[in-house]
Scaffold this motif. Structure first.
Motif, PDB file in Angstrom:
ATOM      1  N   PRO A  91       0.824  -1.214   0.000  1.00 21.97           N
ATOM      2  CA  PRO A  91       0.000   0.000   0.000  1.00 21.97           C
ATOM      3  C   PRO A  91       0.858   1.265   0.000  1.00 21.97           C
ATOM      4  O   PRO A  91       2.018   1.246   0.413  1.00 21.97           O
ATOM      5  CB  PRO A  91      -0.804  -0.124   1.295  1.00 21.97           C
ATOM      6  CG  PRO A  91       0.019  -0.997   2.175  1.00 21.97           C
ATOM      7  CD  PRO A  91       0.738  -1.941   1.264  1.00 21.97           C
ATOM      8  N   PRO A  92       0.289   2.378  -0.438  1.00 22.51           N
ATOM      9  CA  PRO A  92       1.015   3.655  -0.391  1.00 22.51           C
ATOM     10  C   PRO A  92       1.363   4.032   1.052  1.00 22.51           C
ATOM     11  O   PRO A  92       0.670   3.658   1.999  1.00 22.51           O
ATOM     12  CB  PRO A  92       0.010   4.653  -0.976  1.00 22.51           C
ATOM     13  CG  PRO A  92      -0.942   3.830  -1.764  1.00 22.51           C
ATOM     14  CD  PRO A  92      -1.022   2.511  -1.066  1.00 22.51           C
ATOM     15  N   VAL A  93       2.438   4.796   1.193  1.00 21.13           N
ATOM     16  CA  VAL A  93       2.939   5.219   2.497  1.00 21.13           C
ATOM     17  C   VAL A  93       2.849   6.742   2.584  1.00 21.13           C
ATOM     18  O   VAL A  93       3.223   7.446   1.634  1.00 21.13           O
ATOM     19  CB  VAL A  93       4.407   4.753   2.682  1.00 21.13           C
ATOM     20  CG1 VAL A  93       4.986   5.229   3.999  1.00 21.13           C
ATOM     21  CG2 VAL A  93       4.504   3.244   2.555  1.00 21.13           C
ATOM     22  N   TRP A  94       2.364   7.244   3.711  1.00 15.49           N
ATOM     23  CA  TRP A  94       2.197   8.694   3.909  1.00 15.49           C
ATOM     24  C   TRP A  94       3.494   9.450   3.656  1.00 15.49           C
ATOM     25  O   TRP A  94       3.516  10.437   2.927  1.00 15.49           O
ATOM     26  CB  TRP A  94       1.670   8.979   5.315  1.00 15.49           C
ATOM     27  CG  TRP A  94       1.679  10.437   5.665  1.00 15.49           C
ATOM     28  CD1 TRP A  94       2.558  11.082   6.484  1.00 15.49           C
ATOM     29  CD2 TRP A  94       0.796  11.451   5.176  1.00 15.49           C
ATOM     30  NE1 TRP A  94       2.265  12.425   6.548  1.00 15.49           N
ATOM     31  CE2 TRP A  94       1.183  12.671   5.748  1.00 15.49           C
ATOM     32  CE3 TRP A  94      -0.293  11.442   4.306  1.00 15.49           C
ATOM     33  CZ2 TRP A  94       0.528  13.873   5.485  1.00 15.49           C
ATOM     34  CZ3 TRP A  94      -0.946  12.633   4.043  1.00 15.49           C
ATOM     35  CH2 TRP A  94      -0.536  13.833   4.626  1.00 15.49           C
ATOM     36  N   GLU A  95       4.584   9.021   4.249  1.00 16.00           N
ATOM     37  CA  GLU A  95       5.854   9.750   4.142  1.00 16.00           C
ATOM     38  C   GLU A  95       6.328   9.861   2.689  1.00 16.00           C
ATOM     39  O   GLU A  95       6.975  10.834   2.331  1.00 16.00           O
ATOM     40  CB  GLU A  95       6.941   9.091   4.996  1.00 16.00           C
ATOM     41  CG  GLU A  95       6.747   9.282   6.482  1.00 16.00           C
ATOM     42  CD  GLU A  95       6.754  10.750   6.912  1.00 16.00           C
ATOM     43  OE1 GLU A  95       7.584  11.530   6.411  1.00 16.00           O
ATOM     44  OE2 GLU A  95       5.908  11.119   7.747  1.00 16.00           O
ATOM     45  N   ASP A  96       6.010   8.885   1.874  1.00 19.20           N
ATOM     46  CA  ASP A  96       6.410   8.909   0.464  1.00 19.20           C
ATOM     47  C   ASP A  96       5.416   9.673  -0.411  1.00 19.20           C
ATOM     48  O   ASP A  96       5.751  10.054  -1.529  1.00 19.20           O
ATOM     49  CB  ASP A  96       6.537   7.481  -0.081  1.00 19.20           C
ATOM     50  CG  ASP A  96       7.633   6.688   0.608  1.00 19.20           C
ATOM     51  OD1 ASP A  96       8.561   7.304   1.173  1.00 19.20           O
ATOM     52  OD2 ASP A  96       7.546   5.445   0.595  1.00 19.20           O
ATOM     53  N   SER A  97       4.196   9.866   0.071  1.00 19.03           N
ATOM     54  CA  SER A  97       3.128  10.448  -0.746  1.00 19.03           C
ATOM     55  C   SER A  97       2.831  11.906  -0.434  1.00 19.03           C
ATOM     56  O   SER A  97       2.237  12.608  -1.249  1.00 19.03           O
ATOM     57  CB  SER A  97       1.836   9.640  -0.545  1.00 19.03           C
ATOM     58  OG  SER A  97       2.034   8.292  -0.867  1.00 19.03           O
ATOM     59  N   LYS A  98       3.217  12.380   0.732  1.00 15.76           N
ATOM     60  CA  LYS A  98       2.799  13.713   1.187  1.00 15.76           C
ATOM     61  C   LYS A  98       3.492  14.839   0.420  1.00 15.76           C
ATOM     62  O   LYS A  98       4.582  14.670  -0.130  1.00 15.76           O
ATOM     63  CB  LYS A  98       3.060  13.877   2.680  1.00 15.76           C
ATOM     64  CG  LYS A  98       4.525  13.955   3.040  1.00 15.76           C
ATOM     65  CD  LYS A  98       4.704  14.147   4.525  1.00 15.76           C
ATOM     66  CE  LYS A  98       6.178  14.247   4.858  1.00 15.76           C
ATOM     67  NZ  LYS A  98       6.402  14.543   6.266  1.00 15.76           N
ATOM     68  N   PHE A  99       2.811  15.979   0.401  1.00 13.61           N
ATOM     69  CA  PHE A  99       3.362  17.207  -0.164  1.00 13.61           C
ATOM     70  C   PHE A  99       2.774  18.387   0.595  1.00 13.61           C
ATOM     71  O   PHE A  99       1.681  18.299   1.166  1.00 13.61           O
ATOM     72  CB  PHE A  99       3.070  17.321  -1.676  1.00 13.61           C
ATOM     73  CG  PHE A  99       1.608  17.360  -2.012  1.00 13.61           C
ATOM     74  CD1 PHE A  99       0.920  18.568  -2.086  1.00 13.61           C
ATOM     75  CD2 PHE A  99       0.900  16.187  -2.266  1.00 13.61           C
ATOM     76  CE1 PHE A  99      -0.439  18.602  -2.397  1.00 13.61           C
ATOM     77  CE2 PHE A  99      -0.456  16.214  -2.578  1.00 13.61           C
ATOM     78  CZ  PHE A  99      -1.113  17.431  -2.648  1.00 13.61           C
ATOM     79  N   ASP A 100       3.519  19.480   0.633  1.00 13.27           N
ATOM     80  CA  ASP A 100       3.053  20.699   1.289  1.00 13.27           C
ATOM     81  C   ASP A 100       2.323  21.563   0.278  1.00 13.27           C
ATOM     82  O   ASP A 100       2.746  21.694  -0.866  1.00 13.27           O
ATOM     83  CB  ASP A 100       4.224  21.471   1.892  1.00 13.27           C
ATOM     84  CG  ASP A 100       4.847  20.736   3.074  1.00 13.27           C
ATOM     85  OD1 ASP A 100       4.095  20.102   3.834  1.00 13.27           O
ATOM     86  OD2 ASP A 100       6.075  20.789   3.227  1.00 13.27           O
ATOM     87  N   PHE A 101       1.230  22.152   0.726  1.00 13.05           N
ATOM     88  CA  PHE A 101       0.422  23.023  -0.126  1.00 13.05           C
ATOM     89  C   PHE A 101       0.260  24.364   0.580  1.00 13.05           C
ATOM     90  O   PHE A 101      -0.259  24.428   1.692  1.00 13.05           O
ATOM     91  CB  PHE A 101      -0.944  22.383  -0.400  1.00 13.05           C
ATOM     92  CG  PHE A 101      -1.850  23.220  -1.244  1.00 13.05           C
ATOM     93  CD1 PHE A 101      -1.500  23.555  -2.540  1.00 13.05           C
ATOM     94  CD2 PHE A 101      -3.049  23.677  -0.757  1.00 13.05           C
ATOM     95  CE1 PHE A 101      -2.331  24.329  -3.334  1.00 13.05           C
ATOM     96  CE2 PHE A 101      -3.903  24.451  -1.525  1.00 13.05           C
ATOM     97  CZ  PHE A 101      -3.537  24.775  -2.816  1.00 13.05           C
TER      98      PHE A 101
END
Length: 138
Positions: free
Chosen positions: A117-127
């Motif tokens: 499954p996808p992982v938060w740390e690898d998927s996150k971005f700042d907006f």
């Protein structure tokens, strides 16, 4: 006195602009959708909801020429991740084989191509509220 009025107007304008910059639009494109059946479902998640609850924003997009595009509007500034799924049968959920393997393509804003499954740390971005465009690949 006129100088003070001009300075006050400039300060007020700067404050209004700073406050309106707290939300904005995010666009996400999946350029490599295989097949034309169903639609592509996009979910915009915070750390609290990622892989645990409904997304803060959700969009379903048609597939046109192998591509699907979603637009999230009036998104508050913050840290987010986008999860995407090719919902081939339009049932609004991920379908799995009897052995637990997904039957539908998926991806995340980090474009990590690892198994699992996808992982938060690898998927996150700042907006920060300025318009953002992302490309997410299956």
């Amino acid at each position: 006195m006129k100088t003070i009025a001009v300075l006050a107007a400039m300060l007020l304008g700067a404050l209004v602009q700073a406050q309106t910059g707290t939300s904005g639009n995010i666009s996400a494109t999946v350029p490599n959708v295989s097949g034309t059946e169903g639609s592509v479902v996009f979910g915009l998640y915070s750390a609290e909801t990622f892989m645990k609850a409904e997304p803060e924003f959700a969009v379903s997009a048609d597939i046109i020429d192998g591509k699907a595009v979603a637009h999230f509007e009036d998104v508050p500034h913050g840290t987010y991740a986008i999860l995407v799924m090719h919902d081939k049968n339009d049932n609004k959920k991920m379908d799995f084989d009897t052995n637990g393997m997904p039957l539908e393509n998926y991806g995340s804003s980090g474009n990590g191509m690892s198994y699992g499954p996808p992982v938060w740390e690898d998927s996150k971005f700042d907006f920060d509220g300025t318009p953002k465009q992302l490309e997410i690949r299956f």
